[in-house]
Design a protein around this motif. Structure first.
Motif, PDB file in Angstrom:
ATOM      1  N   PRO A  40      40.421  37.519  54.586  1.00 25.44           N
ATOM      2  CA  PRO A  40      41.221  37.686  53.376  1.00 25.44           C
ATOM      3  C   PRO A  40      40.348  37.665  52.126  1.00 25.44           C
ATOM      4  O   PRO A  40      39.234  37.159  52.131  1.00 25.44           O
ATOM      5  N   LYS A  41      40.881  38.201  51.070  1.00 19.57           N
ATOM      6  CA  LYS A  41      40.183  38.234  49.801  1.00 19.57           C
ATOM      7  C   LYS A  41      40.253  36.873  49.144  1.00 19.57           C
ATOM      8  O   LYS A  41      41.347  36.322  48.927  1.00 19.57           O
ATOM      9  N   LEU A  42      39.076  36.305  48.829  1.00 23.84           N
ATOM     10  CA  LEU A  42      38.999  35.024  48.137  1.00 23.84           C
ATOM     11  C   LEU A  42      38.589  35.305  46.694  1.00 23.84           C
ATOM     12  O   LEU A  42      37.526  35.846  46.441  1.00 23.84           O
ATOM     13  N   THR A  43      39.456  34.936  45.753  1.00 22.11           N
ATOM     14  CA  THR A  43      39.209  35.219  44.336  1.00 22.11           C
ATOM     15  C   THR A  43      39.038  33.904  43.589  1.00 22.11           C
ATOM     16  O   THR A  43      40.014  33.215  43.280  1.00 22.11           O
ATOM     17  N   PRO A  44      37.776  33.528  43.287  1.00 24.05           N
ATOM     18  CA  PRO A  44      37.544  32.233  42.646  1.00 24.05           C
ATOM     19  C   PRO A  44      37.596  32.332  41.124  1.00 24.05           C
ATOM     20  O   PRO A  44      37.447  33.406  40.550  1.00 24.05           O
ATOM     21  N   SER A  45      37.811  31.192  40.482  1.00 26.54           N
ATOM     22  CA  SER A  45      37.780  31.131  39.021  1.00 26.54           C
ATOM     23  C   SER A  45      37.503  29.701  38.585  1.00 26.54           C
ATOM     24  O   SER A  45      37.663  28.756  39.360  1.00 26.54           O
ATOM     25  N   ILE A  46      37.070  29.597  37.341  1.00 24.45           N
ATOM     26  CA  ILE A  46      36.863  28.288  36.710  1.00 24.45           C
ATOM     27  C   ILE A  46      37.962  28.134  35.671  1.00 24.45           C
ATOM     28  O   ILE A  46      38.075  28.954  34.746  1.00 24.45           O
ATOM     29  N   THR A  47      38.780  27.136  35.827  1.00 19.75           N
ATOM     30  CA  THR A  47      39.929  26.951  34.945  1.00 19.75           C
ATOM     31  C   THR A  47      39.487  26.908  33.482  1.00 19.75           C
ATOM     32  O   THR A  47      38.570  26.165  33.115  1.00 19.75           O
ATOM     33  N   GLY A  48      40.142  27.762  32.690  1.00 15.40           N
ATOM     34  CA  GLY A  48      39.826  27.797  31.272  1.00 15.40           C
ATOM     35  C   GLY A  48      38.638  28.667  30.914  1.00 15.40           C
ATOM     36  O   GLY A  48      38.246  28.704  29.740  1.00 15.40           O
ATOM     37  N   ASN A  49      38.053  29.349  31.888  1.00 20.60           N
ATOM     38  CA  ASN A  49      36.886  30.184  31.620  1.00 20.60           C
ATOM     39  C   ASN A  49      37.102  31.561  32.227  1.00 20.60           C
ATOM     40  O   ASN A  49      37.527  31.686  33.381  1.00 20.60           O
ATOM     41  N   ALA A  50      36.781  32.588  31.449  1.00 17.15           N
ATOM     42  CA  ALA A  50      36.955  33.948  31.937  1.00 17.15           C
ATOM     43  C   ALA A  50      35.810  34.363  32.852  1.00 17.15           C
ATOM     44  O   ALA A  50      35.984  35.260  33.677  1.00 17.15           O
ATOM     45  N   ASN A  51      34.669  33.706  32.726  1.00 17.34           N
ATOM     46  CA  ASN A  51      33.508  34.080  33.524  1.00 17.34           C
ATOM     47  C   ASN A  51      33.355  33.164  34.725  1.00 17.34           C
ATOM     48  O   ASN A  51      33.914  32.064  34.774  1.00 17.34           O
TER      49      ASN A  51
END
Length: 647
Positions: A221-232
């Protein structure tokens, strides 16, 4: 019922992924770390041959293999009459990276075979490889054979699990690496598979290719990570700041019972599991004393039965917290400096610099100048240095500005006579250096004695206890002492005049002849004289600037008439041994000639009044009478007569 649902879900996911990329057949979800990564290595040419079980083609140890041969190289250069592209690196651009260079056999055949071990059962994998058609478009009359590859994944017993055909791989105007691949699912009990690459096109003119970077990676499956509050996906934290972050990852459908595990690494090191981090959310606190470095975090996912094996996991793109070291400005200056000189402020380790200092000073730059600095500008200067990550550090440097001396001299100019000396005097400091040192008693004291031969300008450099300097100049003008030359003695006939040929040297001089009698102007250096008797004249040359006088004398011989002796006796007794006419000296141009009785010329004298010694061609002439002829070229003109030689 559950089993059927799981099967349906897997098929649905695979169909969904396939629909996203029918051409590439590559995984559109997330991939795991490469289980197999065949790069062929790197080094100098040629690379090592492959194992015998890997290919049925024959190894060729040089560039440009023939039909049915292969080689391993980091470049290929204009093979077969420049009908192949030149490759200068592998597909990653590594100039030392090897690739497999293949010239297909005449008959279609498999040219690469490998067994891949350690796969997880019931897991979807992506197989991929990079290929380039090395044939030029213009080769083979623009109709070269095109590589056409079938990639086959088989069980070790030969059962085909999945195949994929590349179709014809066209030649390009320049070499283009293309990635071909597909995905397949291993049965529950299968951990080893066989990779077979079959070249469907015939050999001959064309069907030449390079192969590189064969990989097997888990696909899920596609894993889409992010840092809360940050666009990068990367955040920068400056050293010394305490920060807290929340990492999250969105997981698309695809696993029945997914198991999640967060991993971390430092500065691109090995990824390691974080104990207890088994949800799609990870909170991480960074203390103010956290060491600078690039901290990486990523989520891995797998089916519950495969969680223990890293080869079964798919991984999300990493998230990074980059703790950047603050700049080390190392602020400094070129001081202590002397007042009026150039002050240089410098700092390092940044991309931006903001300077402030005494007197509301401000400037920017890694190095800044303050020209003609004054003592009021001494003190502490601050610089805020910011690096490319936006991290800043304040530093300072203390500037010392020392006073300069004031060079003084007792006089700026002096006039002396040649041979005299003058004492120079300078003040205002603790050290003195005179230049040029010529004709000085010492060049390193304040009051040297100068005795120059010629006019000289002296520069004195005065220094103080801080080694600061000032300069002053003294001009010493040297006047020549006069010299006098009354000129050569003169001879005249009474009643005539003669020029006295005096000469002199010196500056600002005057002339005077003594006695002044029978001179047209005794104050001229070369007056006309007409004395009535022999006389001595003395010329005096006087310096008007106090450099003394000089005198010289000459004699004027005065003859009443031209006396010509009528006889002489050249017998060596010291009496009348030569025939001499002294009055001829009064005539600058004359010619005297003596002939014997046969008319032969035995003596001649032009303008020099040399006496005749009675010799002719080195031998004495006979006693007797000889005729003389004198041309004075002026009054009284021609003189003739005879002279008797007595032996």
């Amino acid at each position: 019922m559950r089993k059927g649902f799981n099967f349906f879900l897997i098929v649905f996911v695979l169909l969904f992924i396939t629909s996203l990329s029918l051409d590439a057949q590559l995984c559109q979800g997330s991939l795991g770390d490469p289980i197999v990564n065949i790069t062929f290595g790197s080094g100098s040419n040629p690379g090592p041959s492959l194992s015998a079980a890997t290919t049925a083609y024959k190894y060729f140890g040089n560039d440009c293999p023939g039909d049915g041969f292969y080689t391993v190289r980091n470049n290929t250069i204009a093979c077969f009459g420049n009908t192949w592209h030149s490759l200068t690196s592998d597909h990653t651009g590594n100039g030392n990276g090897y690739f497999m260079l293949v010239n297909a056999s005449i008959d279609p055949s498999a040219f690469y075979l490998d067994t891949v071990k350690g796969l997880c059962g019931n897991t979807t994998y992506e197989f991929a490889a990079w290929v380039v058609n090395v044939l030029l478009q213009s080769a083979c009359n623009n109709n070269g054979n095109k590589p056409n590859l079938t990639f086959s994944i088989e069980k070790t017993d030969g059962t085909i699990l999945q195949t994929y055909n590349s179709g014809d791989i066209p030649s390009q105007s320049s070499p283009v690496w293309q990635q071909f691949g597909f995905f397949f699912t291993t049965p529950a009990s299968v951990s080893d598979v066989v990779l077979r690459i079959f070249n469907n096109a015939p050999g001959g003119c064309g069907n030449d290719l390079a192969l590189d970077d064969i990989t097997f990676r888990a696909c899920g499956p596609k894993l889409t990570p992010s840092i809360t509050g940050n666009a990068n996906t990367t955040v920068v934290v400056c050293e010394g700041q305490a920060k807290a972050f929340v990492f999250t990852c969105n997981v698309s459908p695809g696993f029945n019972s997914p198991v999640f595990q967060w991993q971390q690494n430092l500065n691109s090191g090995t990824w390691t599991d974080i104990p207890g981090a088994n949800t799609t959310v990870l909170s991480k606190n960074f203390a103010a004393n956290a060491a600078p470095g690039n901290y990486g975090y990523r989520l891995t996912a797998s089916e519950i039965g495969n969680a223990a094996s890293l080869q079964c996991r798919v991984v999300a793109d990493p998230l990074f917290v980059n703790i950047v070291a603050n700049p080390v400005p190392d602020a400094n200056n070129n001081g202590p400096v002397c007042e009026g000189s150039n002050l240089v402020l410098a700092a390092t380790d940044g991309t931006q610099y903001a300077w402030t200092g005494p007197g509301n000073y401000s400037d920017s730059g890694t190095s800044v100048n303050i020209n003609a600095v004054q003592q009021a500008q001494a003190g502490k200067y601050f610089v805020l240095v910011t690096n490319s990550s936006g991290c800043s550090q304040l530093d300072s440097t203390v500037v010392q500005v020392n006073p300069v001396p004031t060079a003084t001299v007792s006089f700026s100019s002096k006039i002396i006579c040649a041979g005299d000396a003058v004492q120079l005097n300078a003040g205002g400091g603790t050290g003195y250096a005179w230049s040029p040192p010529t004709a000085l008693s010492s060049a390193s004291i304040s009051n040297p004695v100068a005795s120059p031969v010629n006019t000289t300008q002296y520069l004195v450099t005065v220094s103080n206890q801080f080694a600061c300097t000032d300069t002053a100049t003294v001009q010493v003008t040297v006047n020549e002492r006069p010299t006098a030359n009354a000129g050569p003695d003169k001879t005249i006939i009474k009643g005539r005049t003669v020029l006295l040929e005096g000469s002199a040297t010196g500056q600002s001089v005057s002339y005077s002849w003594q006695p002044a009698v029978n001179l047209d102007n005794p104050q001229l250096l070369q007056p006309m004289a007409n004395p009535t008797a022999d006389i001595d004249y003395t010329v005096t040359v006087s310096s008007a600037n106090g450099c003394g006088t000089a005198t010289d004398a000459m004699h004027v011989f005065v003859f009443n008439d031209i006396y010509i002796p009528t006889a002489f006796s050249p017998n060596g007794d010291g009496l009348n041994d030569t025939w001499k006419i002294p009055a001829l000296a009064a005539f600058p141009v004359f010619e005297l000639t003596v002939f014997n009785r046969f008319g032969q010329k035995v003596f001649q004298n032009k303008n020099t009044n040399t006496p005749w010694d009675g010799m002719f061609k080195g031998a004495p002439v006979a006693a007797g009478s000889y005729v003389y002829y004198i041309n004075l070229h002026q009054f009284p003109g021609i003189l003739k007569g005879t002279v008797m030689i007595v032996r």
